[in-house]
Motif scaffolding. Structure first.
Motif, short mmCIF file in Angstrom:
data_model
loop_
_atom_site.label_atom_id
_atom_site.label_comp_id
_atom_site.label_asym_id
_atom_site.label_seq_id
_atom_site.Cartn_x
_atom_site.Cartn_y
_atom_site.Cartn_z
N LEU A 122 0.83 -1.20 0.00
CA LEU A 122 0.00 0.00 0.00
C LEU A 122 0.87 1.26 0.00
O LEU A 122 0.63 2.21 -0.76
CB LEU A 122 -0.88 -0.03 1.26
CG LEU A 122 -2.26 0.59 1.13
CD1 LEU A 122 -3.05 -0.10 0.04
CD2 LEU A 122 -3.00 0.49 2.46
N GLU A 123 1.91 1.24 0.85
CA GLU A 123 2.83 2.38 0.90
C GLU A 123 3.57 2.53 -0.42
O GLU A 123 3.81 3.64 -0.88
CB GLU A 123 3.87 2.18 2.02
CG GLU A 123 3.39 2.65 3.36
CD GLU A 123 4.50 2.65 4.43
OE1 GLU A 123 4.15 2.88 5.59
OE2 GLU A 123 5.70 2.42 4.11
N ALA A 124 3.92 1.39 -1.04
CA ALA A 124 4.64 1.45 -2.32
C ALA A 124 3.80 2.22 -3.34
O ALA A 124 4.30 3.12 -4.02
CB ALA A 124 4.95 0.04 -2.81
N VAL A 125 2.50 1.88 -3.44
CA VAL A 125 1.62 2.56 -4.40
C VAL A 125 1.51 4.04 -4.04
O VAL A 125 1.64 4.92 -4.89
CB VAL A 125 0.21 1.90 -4.40
CG1 VAL A 125 -0.71 2.61 -5.37
CG2 VAL A 125 0.31 0.42 -4.74
N GLN A 126 1.32 4.29 -2.74
CA GLN A 126 1.15 5.68 -2.29
C GLN A 126 2.42 6.51 -2.56
O GLN A 126 2.34 7.61 -3.13
CB GLN A 126 0.85 5.66 -0.79
CG GLN A 126 0.58 7.03 -0.20
CD GLN A 126 0.76 7.02 1.31
OE1 GLN A 126 0.59 5.99 1.97
NE2 GLN A 126 1.12 8.17 1.86
N PHE A 127 3.59 5.95 -2.20
CA PHE A 127 4.84 6.70 -2.39
C PHE A 127 5.12 6.90 -3.87
O PHE A 127 5.66 7.93 -4.27
CB PHE A 127 6.03 6.00 -1.71
CG PHE A 127 5.93 5.99 -0.21
CD1 PHE A 127 4.99 6.76 0.45
CD2 PHE A 127 6.80 5.21 0.57
CE1 PHE A 127 4.89 6.75 1.84
CE2 PHE A 127 6.72 5.20 1.96
CZ PHE A 127 5.76 5.96 2.58
N PHE A 128 4.73 5.93 -4.69
CA PHE A 128 4.95 6.10 -6.13
C PHE A 128 4.08 7.24 -6.66
O PHE A 128 4.52 8.07 -7.45
CB PHE A 128 4.66 4.81 -6.90
CG PHE A 128 4.92 4.97 -8.37
CD1 PHE A 128 6.22 5.11 -8.84
CD2 PHE A 128 3.88 5.05 -9.29
CE1 PHE A 128 6.49 5.32 -10.18
CE2 PHE A 128 4.14 5.25 -10.64
CZ PHE A 128 5.45 5.39 -11.09
N THR B 185 3.42 -8.17 4.19
CA THR B 185 2.13 -8.25 4.87
C THR B 185 1.25 -7.11 4.38
O THR B 185 1.74 -6.10 3.90
CB THR B 185 2.31 -8.13 6.40
OG1 THR B 185 3.23 -7.07 6.63
CG2 THR B 185 2.87 -9.41 7.00
N GLY B 186 -0.04 -7.26 4.50
CA GLY B 186 -0.97 -6.28 3.95
C GLY B 186 -1.03 -6.50 2.46
O GLY B 186 -1.16 -7.63 2.00
N MET B 187 -0.88 -5.43 1.68
CA MET B 187 -0.89 -5.61 0.22
C MET B 187 0.46 -6.19 -0.23
O MET B 187 1.51 -5.67 0.10
CB MET B 187 -1.12 -4.26 -0.47
CG MET B 187 -1.30 -4.41 -1.98
SD MET B 187 -1.26 -2.82 -2.84
CE MET B 187 -2.94 -2.29 -2.63
N ASP B 188 0.43 -7.32 -0.95
CA ASP B 188 1.70 -7.93 -1.35
C ASP B 188 2.26 -7.28 -2.62
O ASP B 188 1.63 -6.38 -3.21
CB ASP B 188 1.56 -9.45 -1.51
CG ASP B 188 0.67 -9.82 -2.68
OD1 ASP B 188 0.43 -8.95 -3.54
OD2 ASP B 188 0.22 -10.98 -2.73
#
Ligand code: ADP
Length: 384
Positions: free
Chosen positions: A296-302, A318-321
């Protein structure tokens, strides 16, 4: 059961006493520097002051301000420790340089008191390249040395460190007033001081050692004191010895691979050690790193950082893979390079990663050369 209850009651009372003493000290600790600041500010208003006196007053105001700041920093640290918010931030550090820096910092102060200060370094400069939370280590040493100076009128302060059983032993030995046996434990507790503050006349909140102890324990070490009242004190603390990986050291001199200018790399990795490893390797190259701890953070930070050129995507988070995060990111950009990092060596997972939109994959444990090679290749592909 009764004795357990009695013990618990005694402990509660003891902690209550410490808090009461602390509040009294706190008031004293704030009033003393405030007295200096307000008092000398008032005196500065006198227009007939000589230059010498004016400089002296300004310097006293600065000293009082510093003392106030130290207290505030201690209070912030204690509340962070209480709420488990202390983070250990390891970085590459040359221990010998750090010890020399501290020695040189305290030397003038010690000289001025007529005390001798010595430093013994237990490792060669090369072996003293370690990974450690440098800021906290410096804070711990400064606090213990400050105490040694504070409680020593004459004699010497010996500073040393040595390596034994993969642990670094730091020792700070002084010839000061020492600590009574029955107080050797209490001084490491919050607000704990060996003497009743009112009579000791020295400054201090009783927080320094408890902060140091908390930091040391978080780093995986221990602290204790050996002392004889009137004969000085010897503080010893340990932390694990983590030498900088020699191979990573060598990596620094590699110049075959050059990243394009100012590339931003997003590392999506939920395991701190794996992240730290990637960060260490990439710190030798010209790039900016952003760390996402789940998909989730990866998508957000992108989304928030469109300049990101490549993503190192851990598949199992964990969470969104990583697979879902890759699919989401591909909806936003087809251009960004995505390198999957996977611990599973089965073809199925690698295929899934490629299907989701990863450009390539690398298998854990990650080989440094291969990683850099793949990043360079993907960045070239992206730019062509
Ligand atoms: P502070 O120095 O601000 O009071 P610390 O937690 O750093 O708080 O130290 C707690 C107490 O431990 C001090 O008040 C002092 O009584 C005792 N102490 C610490 N270091 C020494 C030392 N080197 N010699 C004698 N007493 C010491």
């Amino acid at each position: 059961r009764t004795s357990a209850l009695v013990k618990a009651k005694e402990k509660a009372e003891e902690s209550d006493n410490l808090k009461t003493a602390f509040l009294a000290n706190l008031s004293h600790e704030i009033r003393t520097p405030m007295n200096g600041i307000l008092g000398f500010a008032e005196l500065l208003k006198n227009e007939d002051l000589t230059k010498g006196n004016k400089d002296k007053y300004v310097s006293l105001i600065e000293q009082s301000g510093d003392r106030m700041l130290r207290l505030i920093q201690d209070l912030v640290d204690i509340s962070k420790i209480e709420s488990n918010q202390i983070e250990i931030i390891p970085e590459k550090t040359n221990l010998n340089s750090l010890m020399e820096k501290i020695y040189n910092f305290f030397k003038p102060q010690v000289d001025a008191k007529g005390i001798k200060l010595t430093l013994i370094k237990g490792l060669s400069n090369n072996e003293s390249q370690i990974i450690v939370d440098k800021i906290k280590l410096e804070q711990i040493l400064s606090n213990i040395i400050n105490n040694a100076i504070k409680f020593t009128k004459e004699g010497r302060i010996d500073l040393s460190y040595s390596l034994s059983d993969k642990m670094l032993y730091f020792k700070i030995k002084d010839t000061g007033i020492g600590i009574p046996k029955q107080k050797e434990k209490i001084i490491f507790e919050r607000f704990g001081q060996a003497e009743n503050y009112k009579y000791s006349g020295t400054e201090g909140s009783g927080l320094g050692l408890s902060i140091s102890k908390a930091f040391i324990e978080l780093m995986g070490g221990d602290i204790w004191v050996e002392s004889e009242q009137g004969q000085g004190a010897e503080f010893t603390f340990t932390i694990p010895y983590n030498p900088v990986d020699k191979e990573i050291n060598k990596e620094q001199n590699r110049s075959e691979f050059v990243f394009p200018n100012d590339i931003t790399i997003l590392i999506a990795e939920d395991d701190e050690v794996s992240y730290f490893y990637l960060e260490r390797i990439l710190s030798n190259y010209n790039c900016k790193i952003i760390h996402a701890r789940n998909g989730l953070e990866a998508v957000q930070f992108f989304n928030e950082n469109p300049e990101i050129g490549i993503i190192l995507m851990d598949l199992k988070m964990t969470g969104m893979d990583g697979i879902s995060a890759t699919s989401e990111i591909r909806k936003i950009s087809t251009r960004v390079a995505i390198l999957a990092q996977t611990a599973y060596a089965s073809d199925g997972d690698q295929q899934k990663a490629l299907d989701a939109g990863c450009n390539d994959y690398i298998i854990k444990p990650i080989n440094k050369e291969l990683l850099v090679e793949k990043i360079v290749k993907l960045l070239r592909m992206r730019n062509s």
